[in-house]
Design a protein around this motif. Structure first.
Motif, PDB file in Angstrom:
ATOM      1  N   ALA A 149       0.839  -1.198   0.000  1.00  0.00           N
ATOM      2  CA  ALA A 149       0.000   0.000   0.000  1.00  0.00           C
ATOM      3  C   ALA A 149       0.873   1.247   0.000  1.00  0.00           C
ATOM      4  CB  ALA A 149      -0.910   0.001   1.222  1.00  0.00           C
ATOM      5  N   CYS A 150       0.289   2.348  -0.419  1.00  0.00           N
ATOM      6  CA  CYS A 150       1.010   3.612  -0.473  1.00  0.00           C
ATOM      7  C   CYS A 150       0.049   4.728  -0.076  1.00  0.00           C
ATOM      8  CB  CYS A 150       1.527   3.828  -1.895  1.00  0.00           C
ATOM      9  SG  CYS A 150       2.491   5.325  -2.132  1.00  0.00           S
ATOM     10  N   TYR A 151       0.473   5.592   0.846  1.00  0.00           N
ATOM     11  CA  TYR A 151      -0.350   6.724   1.262  1.00  0.00           C
ATOM     12  C   TYR A 151       0.367   8.009   0.901  1.00  0.00           C
ATOM     13  CZ  TYR A 151      -2.712  10.155   4.158  1.00  0.00           C
ATOM     14  OH  TYR A 151      -3.384  11.273   4.592  1.00  0.00           O
ATOM     15  N   ASP A 152      -0.335   8.906   0.244  1.00  0.00           N
ATOM     16  CA  ASP A 152       0.182  10.215  -0.151  1.00  0.00           C
ATOM     17  C   ASP A 152      -0.414  11.257   0.789  1.00  0.00           C
ATOM     18  OD1 ASP A 152       0.643  12.698  -1.304  1.00  0.00           O
ATOM     19  OD2 ASP A 152       0.076  12.079  -3.326  1.00  0.00           O
ATOM     20  N   PRO A 153       0.345  11.724   1.792  1.00  0.00           N
ATOM     21  CA  PRO A 153      -0.212  12.682   2.746  1.00  0.00           C
ATOM     22  C   PRO A 153      -0.465  14.065   2.141  1.00  0.00           C
ATOM     23  CG  PRO A 153       2.107  12.314   3.204  1.00  0.00           C
ATOM     24  CD  PRO A 153       1.716  11.356   2.123  1.00  0.00           C
ATOM     25  N   GLN A 154       0.222  14.429   1.077  1.00  0.00           N
ATOM     26  CA  GLN A 154      -0.003  15.730   0.435  1.00  0.00           C
ATOM     27  C   GLN A 154      -1.393  15.795  -0.175  1.00  0.00           C
ATOM     28  OE1 GLN A 154       2.799  17.315   1.925  1.00  0.00           O
ATOM     29  NE2 GLN A 154       2.338  18.601   0.199  1.00  0.00           N
ATOM     30  N   ARG A 155      -1.790  14.712  -0.842  1.00  0.00           N
ATOM     31  CA  ARG A 155      -3.101  14.672  -1.498  1.00  0.00           C
ATOM     32  C   ARG A 155      -4.139  13.935  -0.659  1.00  0.00           C
ATOM     33  NH1 ARG A 155       0.299  13.993  -6.350  1.00  0.00           N
ATOM     34  NH2 ARG A 155      -0.177  15.688  -7.781  1.00  0.00           N
ATOM     35  N   ASP A 156      -3.716  13.340   0.454  1.00  0.00           N
ATOM     36  CA  ASP A 156      -4.583  12.542   1.329  1.00  0.00           C
ATOM     37  C   ASP A 156      -5.272  11.438   0.525  1.00  0.00           C
ATOM     38  OD1 ASP A 156      -5.805  11.718   3.715  1.00  0.00           O
ATOM     39  OD2 ASP A 156      -7.560  12.976   3.346  1.00  0.00           O
ATOM     40  N   LEU A 157      -4.444  10.648  -0.190  1.00  0.00           N
ATOM     41  CA  LEU A 157      -4.952   9.550  -1.003  1.00  0.00           C
ATOM     42  C   LEU A 157      -4.209   8.271  -0.658  1.00  0.00           C
ATOM     43  CD1 LEU A 157      -5.123  11.332  -4.471  1.00  0.00           C
ATOM     44  CD2 LEU A 157      -7.062  10.722  -2.997  1.00  0.00           C
ATOM     45  N   VAL A 158      -4.927   7.160  -0.665  1.00  0.00           N
ATOM     46  CA  VAL A 158      -4.314   5.859  -0.420  1.00  0.00           C
ATOM     47  C   VAL A 158      -4.399   5.032  -1.703  1.00  0.00           C
ATOM     48  CG1 VAL A 158      -6.422   4.808   0.514  1.00  0.00           C
ATOM     49  CG2 VAL A 158      -4.214   3.843   1.092  1.00  0.00           C
ATOM     50  N   HIS A 159      -3.299   4.352  -2.010  1.00  0.00           N
ATOM     51  CA  HIS A 159      -3.213   3.476  -3.172  1.00  0.00           C
ATOM     52  C   HIS A 159      -3.136   2.048  -2.648  1.00  0.00           C
ATOM     53  CE1 HIS A 159      -2.058   6.975  -5.675  1.00  0.00           C
ATOM     54  NE2 HIS A 159      -1.580   7.385  -4.531  1.00  0.00           N
ATOM     55  N   ASN A 160      -4.203   1.301  -2.830  1.00  0.00           N
ATOM     56  CA  ASN A 160      -4.232  -0.095  -2.414  1.00  0.00           C
ATOM     57  C   ASN A 160      -3.794  -0.984  -3.572  1.00  0.00           C
ATOM     58  OD1 ASN A 160      -5.446  -0.232   0.379  1.00  0.00           O
ATOM     59  ND2 ASN A 160      -6.960   1.065  -0.645  1.00  0.00           N
ATOM     60  N   VAL A 161      -3.432  -2.194  -3.239  1.00  0.00           N
ATOM     61  CA  VAL A 161      -3.011  -3.147  -4.257  1.00  0.00           C
ATOM     62  C   VAL A 161      -4.208  -3.605  -5.100  1.00  0.00           C
ATOM     63  CG1 VAL A 161      -1.929  -5.405  -4.610  1.00  0.00           C
ATOM     64  CG2 VAL A 161      -1.062  -3.871  -2.846  1.00  0.00           C
ATOM     65  N   ALA A 162      -5.384  -3.646  -4.509  1.00  0.00           N
ATOM     66  CA  ALA A 162      -6.581  -4.133  -5.203  1.00  0.00           C
ATOM     67  C   ALA A 162      -7.805  -3.473  -4.575  1.00  0.00           C
ATOM     68  CB  ALA A 162      -6.669  -5.654  -5.079  1.00  0.00           C
ATOM     69  N   PRO A 163      -8.951  -3.531  -5.185  1.00  0.00           N
ATOM     70  CA  PRO A 163      -9.261  -4.139  -6.478  1.00  0.00           C
ATOM     71  C   PRO A 163      -8.913  -3.196  -7.628  1.00  0.00           C
ATOM     72  CG  PRO A 163     -11.267  -3.264  -5.528  1.00  0.00           C
ATOM     73  CD  PRO A 163     -10.164  -3.031  -4.521  1.00  0.00           C
ATOM     74  N   LEU A 164      -8.527  -3.788  -8.744  1.00  0.00           N
ATOM     75  CA  LEU A 164      -8.163  -3.032  -9.936  1.00  0.00           C
ATOM     76  C   LEU A 164      -9.273  -3.114 -10.973  1.00  0.00           C
ATOM     77  CD1 LEU A 164      -4.475  -4.229 -10.438  1.00  0.00           C
ATOM     78  CD2 LEU A 164      -5.280  -2.191  -9.219  1.00  0.00           C
ATOM     79  N   GLY A 165      -9.181  -2.244 -11.963  1.00  0.00           N
ATOM     80  CA  GLY A 165     -10.087  -2.313 -13.100  1.00  0.00           C
ATOM     81  C   GLY A 165      -9.673  -3.445 -14.030  1.00  0.00           C
ATOM     82  N   VAL A 166     -10.401  -3.605 -15.117  1.00  0.00           N
ATOM     83  CA  VAL A 166     -10.156  -4.715 -16.032  1.00  0.00           C
ATOM     84  C   VAL A 166      -9.150  -4.383 -17.139  1.00  0.00           C
ATOM     85  CG1 VAL A 166     -12.404  -5.764 -15.634  1.00  0.00           C
ATOM     86  CG2 VAL A 166     -12.127  -4.138 -17.514  1.00  0.00           C
ATOM     87  N   TYR A 167      -8.775  -3.131 -17.277  1.00  0.00           N
ATOM     88  CA  TYR A 167      -7.887  -2.726 -18.363  1.00  0.00           C
ATOM     89  C   TYR A 167      -6.456  -2.592 -17.854  1.00  0.00           C
ATOM     90  CZ  TYR A 167     -12.382  -1.426 -20.346  1.00  0.00           C
ATOM     91  OH  TYR A 167     -13.671  -1.437 -20.792  1.00  0.00           O
ATOM     92  N   GLU A 168      -5.615  -3.542 -18.219  1.00  0.00           N
ATOM     93  CA  GLU A 168      -4.223  -3.467 -17.817  1.00  0.00           C
ATOM     94  C   GLU A 168      -3.576  -2.247 -18.470  1.00  0.00           C
ATOM     95  OE1 GLU A 168      -0.145  -6.094 -18.104  1.00  0.00           O
ATOM     96  OE2 GLU A 168      -2.080  -7.116 -18.211  1.00  0.00           O
ATOM     97  N   GLY A 169      -2.851  -1.468 -17.672  1.00  0.00           N
ATOM     98  CA  GLY A 169      -2.191  -0.275 -18.181  1.00  0.00           C
ATOM     99  C   GLY A 169      -3.063   0.970 -18.186  1.00  0.00           C
ATOM    100  N   MET A 170      -4.312   0.856 -17.699  1.00  0.00           N
ATOM    101  CA  MET A 170      -5.186   2.025 -17.624  1.00  0.00           C
ATOM    102  C   MET A 170      -4.511   3.090 -16.753  1.00  0.00           C
ATOM    103  SD  MET A 170      -9.146   2.266 -16.304  1.00  0.00           S
ATOM    104  CE  MET A 170      -8.787   1.634 -14.669  1.00  0.00           C
ATOM    105  N   GLN A 171      -4.639   4.338 -17.144  1.00  0.00           N
ATOM    106  CA  GLN A 171      -4.027   5.419 -16.383  1.00  0.00           C
ATOM    107  C   GLN A 171      -5.077   6.364 -15.826  1.00  0.00           C
ATOM    108  OE1 GLN A 171      -1.035   7.485 -18.645  1.00  0.00           O
ATOM    109  NE2 GLN A 171       0.376   5.774 -18.542  1.00  0.00           N
TER     110      GLN A 171
END
Length: 186
Positions: free
Chosen positions: A75-97
């Motif tokens: 996991a990754c937390y960005d305190p500047q933007r107050d956003l968390v990046h979890n490992v899952a669940p992901l969308g169905v499009y690999e490489g989606m940005q």
């Protein structure tokens, strides 16, 4: 901050974890493998790694940290933007940005991050887009003007953030229910 988290967590939980880590003392000794790969000033705590970066380089370095966290399954937390990046669940499009008007770019964003980023739209963050390059995209701007492009660009006005989040969720998971719920114009 990057760390191993066994299940997806909310922004509130990630923020609380970050604030708790900030109250503790860093550990010394050999750096974990992930810490050796991270850009910026790296500080290791018990089970977490904090990355400090200059504001001028934040967008580029954040992208590197998000990519490394994803590759290491943490996991990754960005305190500047107050956003968390979890490992899952992901969308169905690999490489989606995921792109935002304030410079955030994340490849293969988790669905919780997409939902949370949509709530950050403001004059400082004037759009959010999910892009599958060469195929299609969905984007929104404040006032909830929703645009979708596959064969041609169409747009509609959406009244509520919840509906925008629902449309982005459907898009990311390969569903297209949002196309039938709204009146679109070219």
């Amino acid at each position: 901050m990057v760390w191993d988290e066994p299940a997806p967590i909310s922004r509130d939980q990630a923020r609380a974890a970050y604030l708790e880590v900030k109250k503790t003392e860093p550990v010394t000794g050999q750096l974990p493998d992930l810490a050796k790969e991270l850009p910026g000033l790296v500080t290791v705590y018990q089970d977490q790694v904090l990355v400090t970066m200059d504001l001028d380089a934040m967008d580029e370095m954040s992208g590197q940290v998000f990519t490394l966290a994803r590759a290491h399954g943490v996991a990754c937390y960005d305190p500047q933007r107050d956003l968390v990046h979890n490992v899952a669940p992901l969308g169905v499009y690999e490489g989606m940005q995921l792109h935002t008007g304030d410079g955030l770019i994340v490849t293969d964003p988790d669905l919780g991050l997409v939902r949370d980023v949509l709530a950050t739209m403001s004059p400082q963050n004037p759009f959010v887009a999910l892009v599958n390059f060469g195929r299609h995209f969905i984007q929104v701007s404040p006032g909830y003007e929703l645009e979708y492009k596959e064969k041609g660009l169409i747009r509609t006005e959406v009244a509520e953030l919840d509906e925008v989040q629902r449309a982005f969720q459907e898009y990311a998971t390969g569903e297209r229910g949002f196309l039938g719920r709204h009146e679109w114009t070219a």
